[in-house]
Design an enzyme around this catalytic site. Structure first.
Site, PDB file in Angstrom:
ATOM      1  N   ALA A 138     -70.976  -7.586 -29.856  1.00 21.39           N
ATOM      2  CA  ALA A 138     -69.635  -7.116 -29.506  1.00 21.39           C
ATOM      3  C   ALA A 138     -68.747  -7.247 -30.734  1.00 21.39           C
ATOM      4  O   ALA A 138     -68.089  -8.266 -30.945  1.00 21.39           O
ATOM      5  CB  ALA A 138     -69.063  -7.921 -28.339  1.00 21.39           C
ATOM      6  N   GLY A 139     -68.752  -6.192 -31.555  1.00 19.34           N
ATOM      7  CA  GLY A 139     -67.916  -6.166 -32.739  1.00 19.34           C
ATOM      8  C   GLY A 139     -66.732  -5.254 -32.498  1.00 19.34           C
ATOM      9  O   GLY A 139     -65.692  -5.667 -32.007  1.00 19.34           O
ATOM     10  N   ILE A 174     -67.384 -15.320 -38.047  1.00 15.94           N
ATOM     11  CA  ILE A 174     -66.197 -16.153 -37.918  1.00 15.94           C
ATOM     12  C   ILE A 174     -65.818 -16.732 -39.281  1.00 15.94           C
ATOM     13  O   ILE A 174     -66.534 -17.566 -39.833  1.00 15.94           O
ATOM     14  CB  ILE A 174     -66.418 -17.280 -36.893  1.00 15.94           C
ATOM     15  CG1 ILE A 174     -66.877 -16.704 -35.548  1.00 15.94           C
ATOM     16  CG2 ILE A 174     -65.149 -18.109 -36.749  1.00 15.94           C
ATOM     17  CD1 ILE A 174     -65.951 -15.671 -34.949  1.00 15.94           C
ATOM     18  N   ARG A 284     -58.186  -2.871 -75.783  1.00 17.09           N
ATOM     19  CA  ARG A 284     -59.458  -2.276 -76.193  1.00 17.09           C
ATOM     20  C   ARG A 284     -59.207  -1.055 -77.067  1.00 17.09           C
ATOM     21  O   ARG A 284     -58.426  -0.148 -76.692  1.00 17.09           O
ATOM     22  CB  ARG A 284     -60.247  -1.869 -74.945  1.00 17.09           C
ATOM     23  CG  ARG A 284     -61.539  -1.110 -75.210  1.00 17.09           C
ATOM     24  CD  ARG A 284     -62.593  -1.965 -75.837  1.00 17.09           C
ATOM     25  NE  ARG A 284     -63.900  -1.298 -75.783  1.00 17.09           N
ATOM     26  CZ  ARG A 284     -64.966  -1.743 -76.433  1.00 17.09           C
ATOM     27  NH1 ARG A 284     -64.892  -2.848 -77.153  1.00 17.09           N
ATOM     28  NH2 ARG A 284     -66.110  -1.086 -76.335  1.00 17.09           N
ATOM     29  N   GLN A 352     -64.333   1.005 -63.842  1.00 14.10           N
ATOM     30  CA  GLN A 352     -64.533   2.155 -64.729  1.00 14.10           C
ATOM     31  C   GLN A 352     -63.707   2.024 -66.004  1.00 14.10           C
ATOM     32  O   GLN A 352     -64.177   2.368 -67.103  1.00 14.10           O
ATOM     33  CB  GLN A 352     -64.180   3.446 -63.995  1.00 14.10           C
ATOM     34  CG  GLN A 352     -64.636   4.706 -64.692  1.00 14.10           C
ATOM     35  CD  GLN A 352     -66.157   4.863 -64.661  1.00 14.10           C
ATOM     36  OE1 GLN A 352     -66.825   4.301 -63.818  1.00 14.10           O
ATOM     37  NE2 GLN A 352     -66.692   5.608 -65.629  1.00 14.10           N
ATOM     38  N   GLY A 355     -65.427  -0.190 -68.283  1.00 13.54           N
ATOM     39  CA  GLY A 355     -66.736   0.278 -68.704  1.00 13.54           C
ATOM     40  C   GLY A 355     -67.819  -0.757 -68.449  1.00 13.54           C
ATOM     41  O   GLY A 355     -67.855  -1.395 -67.387  1.00 13.54           O
ATOM     42  N   GLY A 356     -68.695  -0.955 -69.427  1.00 12.27           N
ATOM     43  CA  GLY A 356     -69.785  -1.911 -69.255  1.00 12.27           C
ATOM     44  C   GLY A 356     -69.297  -3.320 -68.995  1.00 12.27           C
ATOM     45  O   GLY A 356     -69.909  -4.070 -68.222  1.00 12.27           O
ATOM     46  N   GLU A 379     -61.433  -7.357 -39.136  1.00 15.38           N
ATOM     47  CA  GLU A 379     -60.316  -7.159 -38.197  1.00 15.38           C
ATOM     48  C   GLU A 379     -60.164  -5.699 -37.775  1.00 15.38           C
ATOM     49  O   GLU A 379     -59.071  -5.145 -37.750  1.00 15.38           O
ATOM     50  CB  GLU A 379     -59.019  -7.732 -38.782  1.00 15.38           C
ATOM     51  CG  GLU A 379     -59.115  -9.241 -38.897  1.00 15.38           C
ATOM     52  CD  GLU A 379     -57.784  -9.925 -39.095  1.00 15.38           C
ATOM     53  OE1 GLU A 379     -56.756  -9.394 -38.639  1.00 15.38           O
ATOM     54  OE2 GLU A 379     -57.779 -11.023 -39.681  1.00 15.38           O
TER      55      GLU A 379
END
Length: 399
Positions: A138-139, A174, A284, A352, A355-356, A379
């Protein structure tokens, strides 16, 4: 009153007290929470002592009545505090949100005697709460729960009135499972469906209440999520919250507010990811200049910031509706849906940008990405939020 987000955007706050509260929260997050976050998440360490500090500081009971130890703050302010905590570490922000959710049934539906007896310790006494609605079967269909509470006398006979309640069943997914000091538990006391459910306040150390090993999760490894097993757990009728059969309505009422907590946490997480991405883009260098000079990346950052501001505006609008005593369920569902989807997109984009390096644990954005996925599920999944929104628009589905 105005305050500013980390990127300099003005934030509206209703009082000087609220501004000071947010400043206190930011300072605590910077000094006590953020420096430990990466190491403790990697090691799966839950910062229980931090929650004791938050309790002593009054941050675990912000939206509740000062008469019982709460902070008396409007949701508009409480949610912005949550956002700041989640930006420092989602385990902490989400933990505060879940704790607040666990207090909701007692604060809203408990008797004066129940509130006086239990709320002060729950709000400011260092206790930690868990909210027990979902079950293995029961989700999303929470009305189908099977955990049962039977009213019995000491000799085991069903009296139909008075006496203690004996709870049997299993709750799943829970947050704080196995470490909570108290649990708000929804259990079946009548026939099938929503009308047969009742709410109870169960001590975390009640005989017969045990926890399974924590789930092994993709993210949020510092926050324990576990099944709870109720094997003849006995609670007095004085711990029943609201009327018999009212439990499902109590649960839905709590979830409307809880969804706003998740929305605020999502915005905080997304803001943290954007802050890392902006800082990295400025530092960078590629092709002889900062990568922040390249239009493609600048547009990506602009879209990230726009999603965050739109999400923040949406959850605050829902919070203000709630504070005014107006219907806010539809807006809460929209906020949960939009903010968590935005967090998923923003954290993906942050990876992204880096990057690496974004794919390594040397930077926090890979953790933010893993954590954001969880927010789309808890929830009420985002598919359920769409169901809720559509019902407000066109009514319930035909049967």
């Amino acid at each position: 009153m105005d305050d500013r987000t980390a990127d300099g955007v003005e934030r509206r706050l209703p009082t000087d007290e609220a501004r000071e509260l947010l400043s206190l929260t930011r300072d605590m997050a910077r000094r006590e929470i953020a420096p430990r976050a990466a190491e403790e998440e990697a090691a799966g360490i839950y910062p229980r002592e931090l929650f004791a500090l938050l309790s002593r500081s009054g941050l675990l009971g912000l939206p509740y009545d000062p008469q019982y130890g709460g902070g008396g703050q409007p949701y508009e302010v409480y949610l912005q505090v949550l956002e700041e905590l989640a930006a420092a570490r989602l385990t902490v922000g989400l933990g505060v949100s879940v704790h607040s959710l666990s207090c909701h049934a007692l604060a809203r539906y408990g008797t004066e005697e129940q509130r006086a007896a239990h709320l002060p310790a729950m709000l400011g006494g260092g206790l930690l709460g868990a909210y027990c609605l979902s079950e293995p079967s029961a989700g999303s269909d929470a009305a189908a729960l099977r955990t049962r509470a039977v009213r019995e006398t000491a000799d085991g006979a069903d009296t139909g009135g008075g006496g203690d309640w004996v709870i049997d069943g299993t709750k799943a997914w829970i947050t704080h499972g196995g470490i909570a000091d108290f649990c708000t538990v929804l259990a079946r006391t009548g026939g099938p469906g929503a009308r047969g459910i009742t709410a109870f306040l169960v001590p975390g150390d009640a005989p017969g209440l045990t926890a399974a090993p924590p789930e092994r999760k993709m993210g949020m490894k510092g926050s324990p999520t576990a099944q709870l097993h109720f094997d003849g757990v006995r609670v007095s009728d004085a711990r029943r919250l609201g009327a018999e059969g009212q439990g499902f309505a109590i649960a839905l009422d709590a979830l409307d507010s809880g969804r706003l907590g998740i929305a605020a946490c999502a915005v905080g997480l997304a803001q943290a990811a954007l802050d890392v991405a902006v800082s990295y883009a400025r530092e960078r260098r590629q092709f002889g200049r900062p990568i922040a000079d390249f239009q493609g990346l600048r547009f990506l950052l602009a879209d990230m910031a726009t999603r965050i501001e739109a999400g923040r505006a949406l959850y605050l609008e829902a919070a203000r509706l709630r504070d005014e005593g107006r219907a806010f369920g539809r807006c809460a569902a929209m906020a949960k849906l939009f903010c968590t989807d935005a967090a998923m997109q923003v954290t993906t984009d942050a990876v992204q940008v880096l990057g690496g390096y974004g794919y390594t644990a040397d930077f926090p954005v890979e953790r933010y990405l893993r954590e954001a996925k969880m927010l789309q599920i808890v929830e009420g999944t985002n598919q359920i939020q769409r169901v809720v929104i559509a019902r407000h628009l066109v009514g319930p589905e035909s049967r």
